[in-house]
Design a protein around this motif. Structure first.
Motif, short mmCIF file in Angstrom:
data_model
loop_
_atom_site.label_atom_id
_atom_site.label_comp_id
_atom_site.label_asym_id
_atom_site.label_seq_id
_atom_site.Cartn_x
_atom_site.Cartn_y
_atom_site.Cartn_z
N UNK A 272 58.63 -1.89 64.40
CA UNK A 272 57.83 -2.30 63.23
C UNK A 272 57.92 -1.26 62.12
N UNK A 273 57.79 0.02 62.58
CA UNK A 273 57.89 1.13 61.63
C UNK A 273 59.27 1.13 60.95
N UNK A 274 60.28 0.97 61.82
CA UNK A 274 61.65 0.91 61.28
C UNK A 274 61.78 -0.23 60.27
N UNK A 275 61.22 -1.36 60.68
CA UNK A 275 61.28 -2.54 59.82
C UNK A 275 60.60 -2.28 58.48
N UNK A 276 59.44 -1.59 58.56
CA UNK A 276 58.72 -1.26 57.33
C UNK A 276 59.57 -0.36 56.44
N UNK A 277 60.20 0.63 57.14
CA UNK A 277 61.08 1.55 56.38
C UNK A 277 62.21 0.77 55.72
N UNK A 278 62.79 -0.13 56.52
CA UNK A 278 63.90 -0.93 55.99
C UNK A 278 63.42 -1.75 54.79
N UNK A 279 62.22 -2.35 54.97
CA UNK A 279 61.65 -3.14 53.88
C UNK A 279 61.48 -2.30 52.62
#
Ligand code: MMA
Ligand code: CA
Length: 425
Positions: A272-279
Motif C-alpha cells: 500500500x505504501x509502495x502504491x502510495x509512493x507510486x501514486x
C-alpha cells in the motif's frame, strides 16, 4: 481472503461468547455477596447453637441435681411410710397406755379414799376400848381387805410401771425420729422450690432455644434457596465455560491464522505504501509532464521556463508572475551550469536587479543574495554598470562565468523559475 473471513467470523463468535460470560460477572458477584452473607448468618447460627449447647449443659446439670434431690426425697418418703406403718401399732400401745392410765387414776383415787378413811380411823383420844366386839370385827376385815388391795396395787404397779415407761420412751424416741425425718423433709422444701424455679427457667430457655432454632431453620431455608440459585448460575457458568473451552481449543489455530494474516497485513501495508509512493510519483510525473508539455524544464525540484520571445526585464518578470513564477535566481554551481547550458549561448534575463538606496544586487524571488559566492558567476570585468544604466543582470555566454549587467529596458529572452510543490493527497 476466505481464511481472513473465517478468522473474522470466528473472532466475532469468540467475542460474543466472552461477552456472554462477562455479562454473567455481576450476577456471580451478587451471588458471591449472598454466599458471604450466608456465611455470616451461619456464623451467627453457630454462635446461637453454642449458646444453646451451653444452656442444655446447664439444664442437664440442673436436672441431675433435681434427680438427686428426688432420690433423697424418695428415700425419706419411704422412711415416712415405714413410720406411718408403725403408727397403728403405736396408736394401739397408746390406747392401752390410756386404759392403764385410767386404771392407775382409779387406783390412785381409791388409794386416796383409803388414806382418807385411815386418817379418820386414827383415835383423837383413848376411848377405843369402849367399842363393841362386832364393830371391831368389821374394822379388822376392812383393814385386811385394804392391806390386800394395797399389796395387789403395789404388785401391779411394780409390774406394769417399767413396761409402761419403756413403751412411753419408745413412743417418744419414735416421735423424735419422726420429727427429725419430717424436719429433713421440710428442710428439703426450699431446695425443691428452688429446683422447681430452675426447671421453670430451663423451660423458658428451652422455649427461647426453640425460637432460635425456628429462626435458624428459616435462615437455613433461605440459605438453601441462595445455594440453589448459586448452583443454577454455576450450572450456566459451567456450560458457558465448556463453550469457552471449546473456543479456547480453537485459539491456537486462530492464532496461527492471525499470525499469517498479520504477515500478510504487513506485506499489504508495504504494498500500500509502495502504491502510495507510486501514486505520488505518478502525480509528480503527471505534473512534470503537464509543465513540460507547456514548455517548462525540470531540474532538482524546480521548473524553468526558457522564453522564445524577448521582453524587457520588468515585462519578463510580469510574465513569470502570471505563470506562478519569478525570473530565476541562481544559488549553486549545478544550477548555474544547467541554466547556461540550456540557454545555449543566447542572452536571457535572470532575476537579479539592484534595489535599495545602496543599489545592492538582490534576487527578485527574495532569495538572499550571496555576494561572495556569486562572484564566480560574473563575466570577468562585470558588473561594470556601463553608461551608469545597467541595473539588471542576464546570462550572456555559455560559461560558468556568464553574468553581465545591462540596461533593464533592453529586450532579451528570459528564464522563469517555479519551485515544484507536489500536491500531497
Ligand atoms: C557592451 C555591453 C556592456 C558590457 C560591455 C563589455 C559595450 O557595452 O554589453 O554591458 O559591459 O559590452 O565590453
Ligand atoms: Ca555590463
Amino acid at each position: 481472503m476466505g481464511t481472513i473471513s473465517d478468522i473474522k467470523s470466528s473472532a466475532q463468535l469468540l467475542k460474543e461468547r466472552v461477552d456472554n460470560v462477562s455479562a454473567l460477572g455481576p450476577e456471580v458477584k451478587k451471588n458471591s455477596g449472598g454466599v458471604e452473607a450466608a456465611g455470616v448468618q451461619v456464623q451467627r447460627v453457630n454462635a446461637s447453637l453454642d449458646l444453646v449447647h451451653t444452656q442444655i449443659l446447664m439444664l442437664k446439670t440442673s436436672v441431675e441435681n433435681a434427680n438427686a434431690h428426688i432420690q433423697i426425697l424418695t428415700e425419706n418418703w419411704e422412711d415416712v411410710n415405714h413410720l406411718n406403718a408403725q403408727i397403728p401399732g403405736l396408736k394401739k400401745d397408746l390406747d392401752k397406755a390410756s386404759v392403764l392410765n385410767t386404771k392407775v387414776r382409779g387406783l390412785q383415787s381409791s388409794l386416796e379414799n383409803i388414806n382418807k378413811l385411815l386418817r379418820q380411823q386414827e383415835p383423837p383420844s383413848k376411848p377405843a376400848p369402849a367399842l363393841v366386839p362386832r364393830r371391831c370385827l368389821t374394822v379388822r376385815t376392812a383393814i385386811i381387805c385394804l392391806v390386800l388391795a394395797l399389796a395387789a396395787s403395789i404388785l401391779l404397779q411394780a409390774t406394769l410401771y417399767p413396761w409402761f415407761m419403756g413403751t412411753i420412751s419408745d413412743i417418744k424416741s419414735s416421735a423424735q425420729l419422726l420429727k427429725e425425718r419430717v424436719d429433713n423433709v421440710s428442710a428439703l422444701g426450699p431446695e425443691v422450690k428452688k429446683n422447681s424455679g430452675g426447671v421453670e427457667a430451663a423451660g423458658v430457655q428451652v422455649q427461647r432455644v426453640n425460637a432460635s432454632l425456628d429462626l435458624v431453620h428459616t435462615q437455613i431455608l433461605m440459605l438453601k434457596t441462595s445455594v440453589e440459585n448459586a448452583n443454577a448460575h454455576i450450572q450456566i457458568l459451567t456450560e458457558n465455560w465448556e463453550d469457552v473451552n471449546h473456543l479456547n481449543a480453537q485459539i491456537p489455530g486462530l492464532k496461527k491464522d492471525l499470525d499469517k494474516a498479520s504477515v500478510l497485513n504487513t506485506k499489504v501495508r508495504g504494498l500500500q505504501s509502495s502504491l502510495e509512493n507510486i501514486n505520488k510519483l505518478l502525480r509528480q510525473q503527471d505534473d512534470i509532464l503537464q509543465m513540460v508539455s507547456q514548455g517548462w524544464r525540470y531540474f532538482q525540484g524546480n521548473f524553468y521556463y526558457f522564453s522564445r520571445i524577448v521582453k524587457t526585464w520588468y515585462s519578463a518578470q510580469q510574465f513569470c508572475l502570471s505563470r506562478g513564477a519569478h525570473l530565476t535566481s541562481v544559488t549553486s554551481e549545478g544550477e548555474q551550469e544547467f541554466l547556461y547550458k540550456t540557454a545555449g549561448g543566447l542572452v536571457h534575463w535572470i532575476g537579479l536587479t539592484k534595489a535599495g538606496t545602496e543599489g545592492d544586487w538582490t534576487w527578485v524571488d527574495d532569495t538572499p543574495f550571496d555576494k561572495v559566492q556569486s562572484k564566480r558567476f560574473w563575466i570577468p570585468g562585470e558588473p561594470n554598470n556601463n553608461g551608469n544604466n545597467e541595473h539588471c543582470a542576464n546570462i550572456r555566454v555559455s560559461s560558468l562565468r556568464s553574468w553581465n549587467d545591462a540596461p533593464c529596458d533592453n529586450q532579451f529572452l528570459f528564464i522563469c523559475k517555479r519551485p515544484y510543490i507536489s500536491a500531497e493527497p
